[in-house]
Write a protein that holds these residues in place. Structure first.
Motif, mmCIF file in Angstrom:
data_model
loop_
_atom_site.group_PDB
_atom_site.id
_atom_site.type_symbol
_atom_site.label_atom_id
_atom_site.label_comp_id
_atom_site.label_asym_id
_atom_site.label_seq_id
_atom_site.Cartn_x
_atom_site.Cartn_y
_atom_site.Cartn_z
ATOM 1 N N VAL A 20 0.935 -1.312 0.241
ATOM 2 C CA VAL A 20 0.008 -0.018 0.002
ATOM 3 C C VAL A 20 0.896 1.019 0.017
ATOM 4 O O VAL A 20 1.766 1.504 0.665
ATOM 5 N N ASN A 21 0.630 2.252 -0.957
ATOM 6 C CA ASN A 21 1.244 3.418 -1.026
ATOM 7 C C ASN A 21 0.163 4.646 -0.788
ATOM 8 O O ASN A 21 -0.986 4.582 -1.244
ATOM 9 N N LEU A 22 0.122 5.248 0.136
ATOM 10 C CA LEU A 22 -0.728 6.655 0.107
ATOM 11 C C LEU A 22 -0.054 7.938 1.201
ATOM 12 O O LEU A 22 0.945 7.691 1.624
ATOM 13 N N TYR A 23 -0.598 8.917 0.915
ATOM 14 C CA TYR A 23 -0.157 10.060 1.607
ATOM 15 C C TYR A 23 -1.347 10.970 2.190
ATOM 16 O O TYR A 23 -2.501 10.661 1.658
ATOM 17 N N LEU A 24 -1.050 11.543 3.314
ATOM 18 C CA LEU A 24 -2.013 12.573 3.603
ATOM 19 C C LEU A 24 -1.251 14.179 3.751
ATOM 20 O O LEU A 24 -0.358 14.261 4.050
ATOM 21 N N GLU A 25 -2.056 14.946 3.382
ATOM 22 C CA GLU A 25 -1.735 16.477 3.304
ATOM 23 C C GLU A 25 -2.329 16.946 4.538
ATOM 24 O O GLU A 25 -3.423 16.822 4.965
ATOM 25 N N GLN A 26 -1.805 17.985 5.061
ATOM 26 C CA GLN A 26 -2.353 18.799 6.249
ATOM 27 C C GLN A 26 -3.811 19.368 5.994
ATOM 28 O O GLN A 26 -3.864 19.689 4.767
ATOM 29 N N GLY A 27 -4.712 19.148 6.940
ATOM 30 C CA GLY A 27 -6.014 19.676 6.605
ATOM 31 C C GLY A 27 -6.985 18.746 5.704
ATOM 32 O O GLY A 27 -8.230 19.138 5.258
ATOM 33 N N GLU A 28 -6.444 17.745 5.115
ATOM 34 C CA GLU A 28 -7.349 16.991 4.201
ATOM 35 C C GLU A 28 -8.129 16.069 5.034
ATOM 36 O O GLU A 28 -7.900 15.523 6.114
ATOM 37 N N ILE A 29 -9.370 15.527 4.419
ATOM 38 C CA ILE A 29 -10.202 14.404 4.778
ATOM 39 C C ILE A 29 -9.901 13.455 3.597
ATOM 40 O O ILE A 29 -10.307 13.539 2.584
ATOM 41 N N VAL A 30 -9.412 12.307 4.028
ATOM 42 C CA VAL A 30 -9.073 11.290 3.061
ATOM 43 C C VAL A 30 -9.634 10.111 3.367
ATOM 44 O O VAL A 30 -9.800 9.587 4.571
ATOM 45 N N GLY A 31 -10.363 9.419 2.282
ATOM 46 C CA GLY A 31 -11.065 8.237 2.481
ATOM 47 C C GLY A 31 -10.300 6.890 1.998
ATOM 48 O O GLY A 31 -9.513 6.967 1.241
ATOM 49 N N LEU A 32 -10.748 5.882 2.775
ATOM 50 C CA LEU A 32 -10.120 4.512 2.533
ATOM 51 C C LEU A 32 -11.280 3.731 2.594
ATOM 52 O O LEU A 32 -11.612 3.202 3.514
ATOM 53 N N LEU A 33 -11.580 3.428 1.070
ATOM 54 C CA LEU A 33 -12.882 2.624 0.961
ATOM 55 C C LEU A 33 -12.476 1.133 0.684
ATOM 56 O O LEU A 33 -11.636 1.060 -0.270
ATOM 57 N N SER A 190 -14.049 3.268 5.615
ATOM 58 C CA SER A 190 -15.308 2.696 5.775
ATOM 59 C C SER A 190 -15.624 1.721 4.553
ATOM 60 O O SER A 190 -14.729 1.956 3.640
ATOM 61 N N HIS A 191 -16.615 1.254 4.709
ATOM 62 C CA HIS A 191 -17.048 0.441 3.280
ATOM 63 C C HIS A 191 -18.338 0.801 3.133
ATOM 64 O O HIS A 191 -19.075 0.441 2.247
ATOM 65 N N TYR A 192 -18.775 2.055 3.528
ATOM 66 C CA TYR A 192 -20.055 2.752 3.101
ATOM 67 C C TYR A 192 -19.577 3.818 2.041
ATOM 68 O O TYR A 192 -18.879 4.804 2.423
ATOM 69 N N MET A 193 -19.782 3.565 0.744
ATOM 70 C CA MET A 193 -19.181 4.730 -0.399
ATOM 71 C C MET A 193 -19.918 5.918 -0.226
ATOM 72 O O MET A 193 -19.256 6.973 -0.449
ATOM 73 N N GLU A 194 -21.047 6.088 0.473
ATOM 74 C CA GLU A 194 -21.702 7.397 0.576
ATOM 75 C C GLU A 194 -20.917 8.402 1.454
ATOM 76 O O GLU A 194 -20.702 9.349 1.115
ATOM 77 N N GLU A 195 -20.493 7.525 2.522
ATOM 78 C CA GLU A 195 -19.919 8.456 3.502
ATOM 79 C C GLU A 195 -18.565 8.836 3.010
ATOM 80 O O GLU A 195 -18.342 10.223 3.178
ATOM 81 N N VAL A 196 -17.812 8.030 2.186
ATOM 82 C CA VAL A 196 -16.560 8.746 2.069
ATOM 83 C C VAL A 196 -16.959 9.663 0.796
ATOM 84 O O VAL A 196 -16.125 10.756 0.729
ATOM 85 N N GLU A 197 -17.854 9.475 0.063
ATOM 86 C CA GLU A 197 -18.292 10.365 -1.078
ATOM 87 C C GLU A 197 -18.732 11.852 -0.491
ATOM 88 O O GLU A 197 -18.140 12.668 -1.070
ATOM 89 N N TYR A 198 -19.183 11.633 0.639
ATOM 90 C CA TYR A 198 -19.843 12.885 1.241
ATOM 91 C C TYR A 198 -18.490 13.462 1.983
ATOM 92 O O TYR A 198 -18.592 15.060 1.724
#
Ligand SMILES: Nc1ncnc2c1ncn2[C@@H]1O[C@H](COP(=O)(O)OP(=O)(O)O)[C@@H](O)[C@H]1O
Ligand SMILES: [Mg+2]
Lengths: 310, 418
Positions: A20-33, A190-198
């Motif tokens: 797995v490769n991923l990154y987070l920038e300050q102030g973001e909300i990032v989803g892992l679906l 989440s495994h709820y895509m609506e949440e992540v999408e929202y």
């Protein structure tokens, strides 16, 4: 601020997380679906320094946390997938205990607890034992505990599983507010895509230990730009009708469920005609035919051939 | 950040009704039941000192002393010295003093019955084991003793003590008494000869030395079970703490603790301390209640507290081992096994249920924490001093040490667990 590089975790036989490769920038909300068993929680455990990766690295402000997790831990709040609370303590006592082990001084802690109780909306119930809480209240306290030491980064692992829609909305709003008002960086699983999408600015889609898609909402949906989803409802869905549609050269994917059919077909094509014709041929009474804009669910279906929720 | 962990464990314990009842109410109820059902049946099994001591004199004290007085009369000594010597001799009756003023003293007469037997009976008496102990006074004992004491002439004669093996307690007491007696008879008469003080106060001293021994109280069945049940039920602290720790692991609360930058070892130490303090609190409540309700009081409170503290620390160590095992095997099994089986076996071996007659079981039992604690508590209850409980305290100390080391070794290190 956080960078995950080629992270792998092997449990005896299972390769739970595979590169797995991923990154987070300050102030973001990032989803892992991803569906259950995708490896989301294992990833979260590794990047919050709780389990050691089999290989790969996690860097917090360019420093590896694998050997030296202290600095990350100071600024990190983790909301575990499980309700990690003392059932036999009250809401307030739980907050007090975790506050104290975070070495928050007494006066400051009292103030902080009030603030957190406000955020999670548990002021009235603070003195009730956690075991008397509803599922939604436990979930909220589970989040509250992770906020006491004013983290700048929060990992939330499926913080809404198994609760009523009202509590769920409350939590989603809370997450948004924490990000907006306090500029907290959030990794939301989440495994709820609506949440992540929202909620999320950027999204990683994970399946069987791999990240299978990554990018902003639009970028991800763009994967589907060549396709459209057609949703059909009928009185009765007959086998020979399904056969006919499946064998149609333009149908890329088909799922049938009760009296509903979902088709993925090329975008430019006008598929209405075909649907009506084939329905007539098999004496199927149509109730409705809809063209849907793609959802993350569709993306997942497209990428894996499986539904997100099994 | 250990204090919050301790405080939290106390809270959890108090909220846990079932366990709370098991730990505090159950032992007292059991004592009640035993007290009113079997009652004093059990007292027979409890060691009570009731010793008969035979004294066989191979000599006649009066004749001895008269002979010596006569000899001194014929010595070429100044008259004044002669009178003084004979006066001294009149007060010097070592055998009578031993029989009447020491063994027959108010403090000891309930403990020892003294019987005179003829020297010819000694061999038969030894075989029959009729007496707890036999003291043989050699020929010319008083004569020799007076001579060596007053004039430093000849050897100091010795009494022979024969004891029946099965009576350890009596043996120790008698040996102590005779040691002090012989010592005092020799030194005080030397002083006497030099004209310092007189013989009486030194006799008081002898009694003073042995008075602690004579204070030995029989243990009633009530106090027996108050101690027996308390040292047994305090062990449940270990299984309870193990279960709580397992729940913390299972519910991922432990991970939260780690995320707060609290190291595993700090958590571990917190567990040991919390368990020890809980054990100590439990013992204080049980014994405190027993003072009020059963009238079981402690002659030496500090010694009592010392044993309770040490036993509590041992329980803390055992708790840490149970915690470690639960963590290592990711299950609550160790707690269950300890709480259901091991406590019962320990309680039996240690004699919590009834006094054990078998020497081997007693020996093994004294190496269980509850057994060692119980023996030490009994000795204290009977009025024995620190000397008598050193062995038990050492056993508790050694157990604590070994168990803690085992717990540390078993506790999963970073990377060993998933
Ligand atoms: N401690 C573990 N030991 C063995 N297998 C595990 C362990 N934790 C997770 N797994 C396996 O790893 C895979 C990923 O699990 P997980 O990370 O919990 O997925 P998710 O959170 O996406 O549902 C699953 O197949 C799961 O069975
Ligand atoms: Mg998960």
């Amino acid at each position: 601020m956080l960078e995950v590089m080629d992270l792998k975790k092997k449990f005896k036989q299972t390769l739970a997380v595979d590169g797995v490769n991923l990154y987070l920038e300050q102030g973001e909300i990032v989803g892992l679906l991803g569906p259950n068993g995708a490896g989301k929680s294992t990833t979260i455990s590794m990047i919050s320094s709780l389990i050691a990766p089999t290989s790969g690295d996690v860097r917090y402000f360019n420093e590896s946390i694998v050997k030296k997790p202290q600095k990350l831990r100071e600024h990190l709040g983790v909301v575990p997938q499980e309700i990690a609370l003392y059932e036999n303590l009250t809401g307030r006592e739980n907050l007090q205990f975790f506050g104290k082990i975070y070495k928050i001084d007494k006066n400051q802690l009292a103030q902080k607890i009030e603030e957190v109780l406000d955020i999670i909306g548990l002021k009235e119930k603070q003195n009730a034992l956690v075991k008397t809480f509803s599922g939604g209240m436990k979930r909220r306290l589970n989040i509250g505990v992770a906020l006491l030491h004013e983290p700048t980064l929060i990992f939330m692992d499926e913080p809404t599983v198994g609760i009523d829609p009202q509590s769920r909305n409350y939590i989603l709003e809370t997450v948004k507010r924490l990000n907006k008002e306090k500029n907290i960086t959030i990794l939301y699983t989440s495994h709820y895509m609506e949440e992540v999408e929202y909620l999320c600015d950027r999204i990683y889609i994970m399946d069987q230990g791999h990240i299978i898609a990554a990018g902003s909402k639009d970028e991800i949906k763009h994967i589907l730009s060549a396709e459209q989803t057609i949703l059909i409802e009928a009185e009765d869905i007959k086998r020979d009708w399904i056969k006919l549609l499946e064998n149609h050269p333009s149908v890329n994917k088909l799922t049938a469920q009760d009296k509903r059919l979902t088709l993925l077909v090329p975008k430019e094509m006008d598929f209405f005609q075909t649907v009506i014709e084939t329905a007539n041929e098999t004496n199927t009474v149509l109730k409705s035919v809809q063209i849907q804009t793609p959802t993350l669910e569709d993306v997942f279906l497209h990428l894996t051939g499986r539904a997100l929720r099994d | 950040m250990i204090w919050p962990i301790i405080k939290k464990q106390f809270r959890l314990m108090v909220r846990d009704r079932t366990n709370f009842t098991l730990l505090l109410v159950m032992p007292l109820v059991l004592v009640f039941i035993i007290k009113f059902s079997i009652g004093d049946l059990m007292t027979q099994g409890i060691p009570e000192i009731d010793a008969t001591i035979a004294i066989a004199e191979h000599t006649e004290e009066e004749a001895d002393l008269t002979q010596l007085a006569n000899e001194w009369e014929e010595q070429p000594l100044p008259e004044e010295a002669k009178t003084q010597l004979v006066q001294g001799l009149n007060q010097f009756q070592p055998i009578r003093i031993l029989k009447e003023e020491i063994l027959g003293s108010e403090e000891l007469q309930d403990v020892f019955a003294v019987v005179d037997i003829a020297p010819e009976e000694v061999e038969a008496a030894k075989k029959e084991e009729k007496y707890t102990a036999i003291i043989e006074v050699p020929e010319q004992f008083s004569y020799q003793l007076a001579k060596s004491s007053f004039l430093n002439e000849g050897d100091t004669p010795q009494l022979t003590l024969f004891v029946n093996k099965s009576e350890d307690l009596v043996t120790e007491m008698l040996q102590d008494i005779l040691l002090v007696y012989e010592e005092e008879m020799r030194t005080t008469t030397v002083l006497e000869r030099n004209g310092v003080g007189d013989l009486k106060p030194s006799l008081e001293e002898i009694r003073g030395d042995i008075v602690s021994v004579s204070m030995v109280e029989p243990i009633t069945s009530t106090s027996y079970y108050v101690v027996g049940m308390s040292v047994m039920f305090v062990l449940y602290i270990a299984s309870t703490m193990g279960s709580y720790a397992y729940l913390e692991k299972r519910d991922h609360v432990f991970e939260r603790i780690l995320l707060a930058n609290v190291s595993k070892w700090r958590y571990f130490v917190g567990m040991v301390l919390a368990s020890s303090l809980l054990a100590f609190t439990q013992l204080m409540i049980l014994f405190g209640f027993s003072v009020v309700v059963f009238g079981v009081t402690w002659p030496n409170i500090w010694q009592f507290l010392l044993i309770a503290a040490l036993l509590s620390i041992t329980v803390g160590a055992i708790a840490s081992l149970v915690v470690s095992l639960n963590y290592r095997f990711q299950s609550e099994k160790s707690s269950t096994v300890f709480g259901n089986a091991i406590v019962t076996v320990f309680a039996f071996l240690g004699g919590s249920f009834y006094p054990i007659k078998s020497d081997i079981i007693n020996l093994i039992g004294n190496f269980t924490p509850n057994g060692a604690g119980m023996t030490a508590f009994f000795a204290t209850l009977q009025g024995y001093g620190m000397n008598e409980i050193v062995d038990e305290l050492m056993v508790l100390g050694a157990l604590t040490f070994v168990v803690i080391i085992a717990a540390v070794l078993v506790f999963p290190k970073r990377g060993e667990q998933s």
